[in-house]
Design an enzyme around this catalytic site. Structure first.
Site, mmCIF file in Angstrom:
data_model
loop_
_atom_site.group_PDB
_atom_site.id
_atom_site.type_symbol
_atom_site.label_atom_id
_atom_site.label_comp_id
_atom_site.label_asym_id
_atom_site.label_seq_id
_atom_site.Cartn_x
_atom_site.Cartn_y
_atom_site.Cartn_z
ATOM 1 N N LYS A 150 -7.530 2.695 -3.894
ATOM 2 C CA LYS A 150 -8.020 2.538 -2.513
ATOM 3 C C LYS A 150 -8.851 3.783 -2.201
ATOM 4 O O LYS A 150 -8.305 4.841 -1.877
ATOM 5 C CB LYS A 150 -6.829 2.376 -1.573
ATOM 6 C CG LYS A 150 -7.170 1.802 -0.212
ATOM 7 C CD LYS A 150 -7.289 0.297 -0.240
ATOM 8 C CE LYS A 150 -7.697 -0.331 1.064
ATOM 9 N NZ LYS A 150 -6.839 -0.081 2.200
ATOM 10 N N ASN A 198 -10.626 -7.381 6.573
ATOM 11 C CA ASN A 198 -9.887 -6.315 7.254
ATOM 12 C C ASN A 198 -9.795 -6.617 8.745
ATOM 13 O O ASN A 198 -10.813 -6.795 9.417
ATOM 14 C CB ASN A 198 -10.539 -4.946 7.011
ATOM 15 C CG ASN A 198 -9.523 -3.817 7.194
ATOM 16 O OD1 ASN A 198 -8.517 -3.996 7.897
ATOM 17 N ND2 ASN A 198 -9.759 -2.689 6.564
ATOM 18 N N GLU A 243 -5.953 -8.277 5.445
ATOM 19 C CA GLU A 243 -5.647 -6.849 5.394
ATOM 20 C C GLU A 243 -5.417 -6.265 6.793
ATOM 21 O O GLU A 243 -6.172 -6.565 7.721
ATOM 22 C CB GLU A 243 -6.823 -6.062 4.794
ATOM 23 C CG GLU A 243 -7.219 -6.440 3.392
ATOM 24 C CD GLU A 243 -8.424 -5.629 2.930
ATOM 25 O OE1 GLU A 243 -8.947 -5.961 1.857
ATOM 26 O OE2 GLU A 243 -8.862 -4.696 3.633
ATOM 27 N N SER A 244 -4.421 -5.425 6.919
ATOM 28 C CA SER A 244 -4.156 -4.578 8.095
ATOM 29 C C SER A 244 -3.482 -5.302 9.258
ATOM 30 O O SER A 244 -3.793 -6.469 9.559
ATOM 31 C CB SER A 244 -5.447 -3.951 8.655
ATOM 32 O OG SER A 244 -6.070 -3.139 7.701
ATOM 33 N N GLU A 277 -14.425 -5.857 0.634
ATOM 34 C CA GLU A 277 -13.841 -5.919 1.981
ATOM 35 C C GLU A 277 -14.904 -6.187 3.046
ATOM 36 O O GLU A 277 -15.961 -5.562 3.053
ATOM 37 C CB GLU A 277 -13.147 -4.585 2.263
ATOM 38 C CG GLU A 277 -12.454 -4.552 3.604
ATOM 39 C CD GLU A 277 -11.706 -3.252 3.803
ATOM 40 O OE1 GLU A 277 -10.709 -3.019 3.095
ATOM 41 O OE2 GLU A 277 -12.120 -2.458 4.662
ATOM 42 N N LYS A 331 0.747 4.672 0.948
ATOM 43 C CA LYS A 331 -0.142 5.391 1.871
ATOM 44 C C LYS A 331 0.673 6.370 2.693
ATOM 45 O O LYS A 331 1.587 5.975 3.412
ATOM 46 C CB LYS A 331 -0.828 4.308 2.715
ATOM 47 C CG LYS A 331 -1.238 4.590 4.125
ATOM 48 C CD LYS A 331 -2.158 3.458 4.584
ATOM 49 C CE LYS A 331 -2.174 3.180 6.045
ATOM 50 N NZ LYS A 331 -3.025 2.106 6.507
ATOM 51 N N GLU A 352 0.821 -1.228 0.000
ATOM 52 C CA GLU A 352 0.000 0.000 0.000
ATOM 53 C C GLU A 352 0.852 1.274 0.000
ATOM 54 O O GLU A 352 1.718 1.451 0.861
ATOM 55 C CB GLU A 352 -0.929 -0.011 1.206
ATOM 56 C CG GLU A 352 -1.961 1.100 1.159
ATOM 57 C CD GLU A 352 -3.265 0.703 1.838
ATOM 58 O OE1 GLU A 352 -4.110 0.060 1.190
ATOM 59 O OE2 GLU A 352 -3.429 1.045 3.013
HETATM 60 O O1 LIG Z 1 -5.955 2.856 8.459
HETATM 61 C C1 LIG Z 1 -6.865 3.550 8.970
HETATM 62 O O2 LIG Z 1 -6.674 4.280 9.958
HETATM 63 C C2 LIG Z 1 -8.238 3.541 8.390
HETATM 64 C C3 LIG Z 1 -9.231 4.285 8.977
HETATM 65 C C4 LIG Z 1 -10.517 4.313 8.440
HETATM 66 C C5 LIG Z 1 -10.799 3.612 7.299
HETATM 67 C C6 LIG Z 1 -9.789 2.851 6.688
HETATM 68 C C7 LIG Z 1 -8.537 2.804 7.228
HETATM 69 N N1 LIG Z 1 -7.522 2.078 6.656
HETATM 70 C C8 LIG Z 1 -7.622 1.346 5.469
HETATM 71 C C9 LIG Z 1 -6.976 0.040 5.632
HETATM 72 O O3 LIG Z 1 -7.666 -0.870 5.895
HETATM 73 C C10 LIG Z 1 -5.460 -0.070 5.597
HETATM 74 O O4 LIG Z 1 -4.926 1.028 4.937
HETATM 75 C C11 LIG Z 1 -4.876 -1.306 4.931
HETATM 76 O O5 LIG Z 1 -5.560 -2.462 5.203
HETATM 77 C C12 LIG Z 1 -3.413 -1.453 5.356
HETATM 78 O O6 LIG Z 1 -3.336 -1.545 6.758
HETATM 79 P P1 LIG Z 1 -1.963 -1.446 7.547
HETATM 80 O O7 LIG Z 1 -1.029 -2.472 6.983
HETATM 81 O O8 LIG Z 1 -2.300 -1.724 8.972
HETATM 82 O O9 LIG Z 1 -1.443 -0.067 7.319
#
Ligand SMILES: O=C(O)c1ccccc1NCC(=O)[C@H](O)[C@H](O)COP(=O)(O)O
Length: 388
Positions: free
Chosen positions: A235, A306, A342-343, A284, A174, A172
């Protein structure tokens, strides 16, 4: 064949369309109509040529949501029946009121967002309405003809997974997020994208939301025009079909649909648009109810679980395992769906954990973008070089 249900439209709309944008954007008696029905109007009146989707009337007539809408249920009620808590816009209008020269704010449950995701969606609704006025689909239709060719997002994930034996990486791009603030001060999206590709990312996810993530469509276009070959996920918080066409016109090969925001009818309709445009849809989910809704919809090939609760920001990677029980894994395998974790993934153990749970791809932002060298972070994250 195009839809032929003018009676249905008149019934829903009372003739109240915004003609200026060529796109209906008017609040109706109960609440705004589902995106799918709004787009039907658009397809009928404004766009006759490919690749914009024309509805089949059978598809609409069969939909439970359309029947519910006809019987007087509001869009909010239909969404709530599907477990969706996010309201698409403030039920009682924005909190600012002007009386003569004075402006004052009355905040109540009907005009105050209940959480960050709801706030993002309300802001996005306003942003998209304004953008659509400036760039109606008739204009985007022309840009679509000049858009770069679509790259195979799902194919790229499959190849990477097969070659490395590891979950394929969607890395990502970001700069910031609502939960973590600015993740990378010195942010050059193209440099980051090139580094990700060089070090084994199968696909890239590019944040385009400006207000909350400091992303942009310029970033998406710049990466697409930089020589990077990885397919690109736009995204974005999609609430309107117009955004899908817009994303494609800017070079997207895939888009994100959030089941916690979109009712089934919108997901089905948007999936059809993606198919027509030749792009992938990453649908998602965060909880079991959303997962079961999405598994029941035909044509979905990519599901993202997620681990972050977008309403509370809580992150728990065991969510992936919880949602992938035996019965669901069987349906996933039968339907040939790829699941993306994800995340919240930071270590080789995290990657193994979600792989063991059943994912064939992962979407990672923070763990890579915060490092001085985000590209080199990939081998650290996986515990080995995954470039092929
Ligand atoms: O990341 C946030 O704070 C967030 C808040 C509100 C809506 C979406 C959000 N994030 C999108 C995502 O799910 C992440 O960018 C993506 O899955 C990557 O996650 P990470 O590896 O933990 O940065």
């Amino acid at each position: 064949m195009g839809v032929s249900a003018p009676g249905l439209l008149n019934l829903k709309c009372g003739g109240a369309f915004s003609q200026s944008s060529g796109f209906p954007g008017v609040l109706f008696g109960r609440t705004k109509m589902p995106a799918a029905l709004r787009c039907m109007r658009l397809d009928e009146d404004d766009i006759s040529s490919s690749p914009l989707l024309t509805f089949s009337s059978d598809y609409l007539a069969d939909s439970i949501e359309v029947r519910e809408w006809e019987s007087g249920k509001s869009l909010e009620t239909i969404a709530a029946n599907q477990g969706i808590k996010i309201r698409r816009r403030p039920p009682t209008g924005p909190p600012t009121h002007a009386v003569g020269p004075f402006e004052f704010r009355l905040e109540n449950d009907g005009n105050t967002p209940r959480n960050i995701l709801e706030k993002i969606i309300w802001d996005k609704d306003v942003e998209v309405s304004q953008l659509k006025e400036r760039k109606p689909l008739t204009v985007i239709g022309k840009a679509l003809e000049n858009a770069p060719p679509v790259r195979d997002f799902i194919g790229s994930l499959e190849v990477s997974h097969e070659c490395t034996g590891m979950p394929a990486l969607i890395a990502e791009v970001k700069k910031a997020s609502p939960s973590r603030g600015v993740l990378r001060e010195d942010f050059n999206p193209v440099e980051v994208a090139i580094a990700y590709e060089k070090n084994g990312a199968a696909c890239l996810s590019v944040l385009t939301d400006e207000k909350y993530f400091q992303g942009s469509f310029e970033n998406l276009e710049a990466i697409r025009n930089s020589g990077v070959k990885c397919p690109l996920l736009c995204k974005e918080f999609i609430i309107d079909a117009w955004q899908i066409y817009y994303a494609r016109s800017k070079g997207a090969d895939a888009i994100l649909l959030i089941a916690g925001v979109l009712p089934d009818l919108d997901i089905k309709y948007m999936i059809k648009i993606c198919r027509k445009l030749g792009i992938a849809a990453l649908v998602e989910v965060h909880n079991e109810r959303e997962m079961d809704r999405v598994l029941a919809i035909d044509g979905i090939k990519l599901i993202g679980i997620n681990n972050r609760d977008l309403e509370t920001f809580e992150v728990d990677i065991s969510n992936t395992k919880k949602l992938l029980n035996k019965d669901r894994l069987q349906i996933i395998s039968q339907k040939g769906i790829i699941v993306v974790g994800e995340s919240g993934l930071f270590t080789p153990d995290d990657i193994s954990y979600v792989q063991d749970a059943g994912v064939k791809a992962v979407l990672v932002g923070e763990a890579l973008i915060k490092l001085e060298d985000p590209g080199k972070g990939i081998a650290k994250l996986f515990g080995k070089d995954i470039s092929i």
